[in-house]
Design a protein around this motif. Sequence first.
Motif, mmCIF file in Angstrom:
data_model
loop_
_atom_site.group_PDB
_atom_site.id
_atom_site.type_symbol
_atom_site.label_atom_id
_atom_site.label_comp_id
_atom_site.label_asym_id
_atom_site.label_seq_id
_atom_site.Cartn_x
_atom_site.Cartn_y
_atom_site.Cartn_z
ATOM 1 N N ASN A 189 0.847 -1.178 0.000
ATOM 2 C CA ASN A 189 0.000 0.000 0.000
ATOM 3 C C ASN A 189 0.891 1.238 0.000
ATOM 4 O OD1 ASN A 189 -1.910 1.990 0.289
ATOM 5 N ND2 ASN A 189 -2.806 1.175 2.175
ATOM 6 N N ALA A 190 1.027 1.852 -1.174
ATOM 7 C CA ALA A 190 1.938 2.984 -1.319
ATOM 8 C C ALA A 190 1.486 4.195 -0.505
ATOM 9 C CB ALA A 190 2.053 3.369 -2.784
ATOM 10 N N GLN A 191 0.221 4.241 -0.097
ATOM 11 C CA GLN A 191 -0.250 5.372 0.702
ATOM 12 C C GLN A 191 0.386 5.388 2.098
ATOM 13 O OE1 GLN A 191 -4.528 5.273 0.742
ATOM 14 N NE2 GLN A 191 -4.708 6.028 -1.370
ATOM 15 N N ASN A 192 0.934 4.267 2.510
ATOM 16 C CA ASN A 192 1.596 4.194 3.815
ATOM 17 C C ASN A 192 3.053 4.632 3.773
ATOM 18 O OD1 ASN A 192 -0.695 3.270 5.149
ATOM 19 N ND2 ASN A 192 -0.204 1.116 4.784
ATOM 20 N N ASP A 193 3.595 4.942 2.582
ATOM 21 C CA ASP A 193 4.985 5.376 2.482
ATOM 22 C C ASP A 193 5.178 6.707 3.202
ATOM 23 O OD1 ASP A 193 5.177 3.167 0.915
ATOM 24 O OD2 ASP A 193 5.571 4.221 -0.965
ATOM 25 N N TYR A 194 6.337 6.876 3.804
ATOM 26 C CA TYR A 194 6.634 8.156 4.441
ATOM 27 C C TYR A 194 8.142 8.352 4.522
ATOM 28 C CZ TYR A 194 7.407 5.447 8.756
ATOM 29 O OH TYR A 194 7.858 4.550 9.687
ATOM 30 N N THR A 195 8.546 9.610 4.648
ATOM 31 C CA THR A 195 9.935 10.011 4.853
ATOM 32 C C THR A 195 9.978 11.015 5.990
ATOM 33 O OG1 THR A 195 10.530 9.658 2.530
ATOM 34 C CG2 THR A 195 11.962 11.093 3.829
ATOM 35 N N VAL A 196 10.829 10.762 6.990
ATOM 36 C CA VAL A 196 10.920 11.635 8.166
ATOM 37 C C VAL A 196 12.370 12.095 8.315
ATOM 38 C CG1 VAL A 196 10.568 11.857 10.641
ATOM 39 C CG2 VAL A 196 9.048 10.387 9.297
ATOM 40 N N PRO A 197 12.643 13.393 8.120
ATOM 41 C CA PRO A 197 14.005 13.910 8.364
ATOM 42 C C PRO A 197 14.129 14.526 9.752
ATOM 43 C CG PRO A 197 12.747 15.512 7.107
ATOM 44 C CD PRO A 197 11.791 14.380 7.440
ATOM 45 N N ASN A 198 15.317 14.403 10.350
ATOM 46 C CA ASN A 198 15.657 15.079 11.602
ATOM 47 C C ASN A 198 17.067 15.620 11.468
ATOM 48 O OD1 ASN A 198 13.535 14.764 13.851
ATOM 49 N ND2 ASN A 198 13.620 12.702 13.007
ATOM 50 N N ARG A 199 17.223 16.917 11.748
ATOM 51 C CA ARG A 199 18.534 17.558 11.606
ATOM 52 C C ARG A 199 18.756 18.520 12.761
ATOM 53 N NH1 ARG A 199 16.281 17.536 6.405
ATOM 54 N NH2 ARG A 199 17.472 16.286 4.887
ATOM 55 N N GLY A 200 20.025 18.791 13.048
ATOM 56 C CA GLY A 200 20.322 19.757 14.092
ATOM 57 C C GLY A 200 21.806 19.912 14.342
ATOM 58 N N LEU A 201 22.178 21.008 15.026
ATOM 59 C CA LEU A 201 23.545 21.277 15.468
ATOM 60 C C LEU A 201 23.625 21.049 16.967
ATOM 61 C CD1 LEU A 201 24.399 24.526 13.477
ATOM 62 C CD2 LEU A 201 25.473 22.287 13.190
ATOM 63 N N TYR A 202 24.676 20.357 17.408
ATOM 64 C CA TYR A 202 24.767 19.954 18.811
ATOM 65 C C TYR A 202 26.167 20.289 19.340
ATOM 66 C CZ TYR A 202 20.540 17.632 17.417
ATOM 67 O OH TYR A 202 19.282 17.398 16.927
#
Length: 319
Positions: free
Chosen positions: A36-49
């Motif tokens: 089910n292609a409707q369940n596809d997702y991409t989650v980015p997380n970025r930051g300076l530490y």
Amino acid sequence: DLSPYLEYSKMLTQRLYLQAGLRYQTTVVHYRDLLNAQNDYTVPNRGLYPNLLLQYMLNPAKASGIGVAYRHFFSLPNYGYYSPVATYLTKNLYSIGNQRLKQETFDEAEVNYFLNRDWQFTYRVRYGRNIIQIMTYKDESAPDLYYTQPSNVGSRWSHYASGTFNKSLFPFWRTNNILYLRYDQEQMPGRSVQSFSVGGTSTHQFTITKMVGLSVAFSGETARQQLGYTLGGRYELDLGCYASLLHDQLQLSLSLSNLLHSRDRITMRMGDTTEQLRIDLSPRRRLALTISYAFSAGDQVKPVRTESAATLSLERPVL
């Protein structure tokens, strides 16, 4: 994942040491559902530490000094918290993931005071934002239908104070002891909880002969309460023995971990009137034998001494 970093360290004076760093972290999660292609997702997380450490020797002869440290760091959401597939718990309640989740971020500051070679005192404070908590919402598509979903709605304060005593009481007996107090406070919409706990460790090493010795270690902590569950009190007792042979080239170590220990108990609150108790009944005793042999390859291998300073995760900074 991509995580380049820069770090700079320098003895600014004979007594003042500086270490500073900056890390860039980027993590991208790609999920593909081949059914089910409707369940596809991409989650980015970025930051300076960034992180910073300053250590100043008050009295080098007594190994007396003070250290101040700061760091900004993160914690990524549990992978299962992203799941787009609904799981029904009852006919009126289901759980589903959240692809809009952000990473939890923390700021931590620490002060270490070294009275002498035997005594060290530590105070640490940590603040966390965007803490993930499980929230319950009403499903507008049907009456009397609700769902749970993780959301970045919480915050957390943690205070930690400890005293460390490390000394050779006699030529055959060395001891290292830590006693700590901690205070935790968590908040989320409509709820908050405060928890105070006491814990510590006590490790003793006894030299029987020049080549053989024994060790005994005990650790424990009182119960800790958090939003949604309570961690029961715990204790562990470890025993061990060691031997050094062949002019210290061959090292043997036999350890029996958790000879005496408590059961891991978690009390989970399921609503206002229901609790669920989970007890880990699996055996925790472990027997480990470690054998190491050190050898020299001649003049091609030369010992090199490197200067380093402790991070916040270590108990004994280098002074």
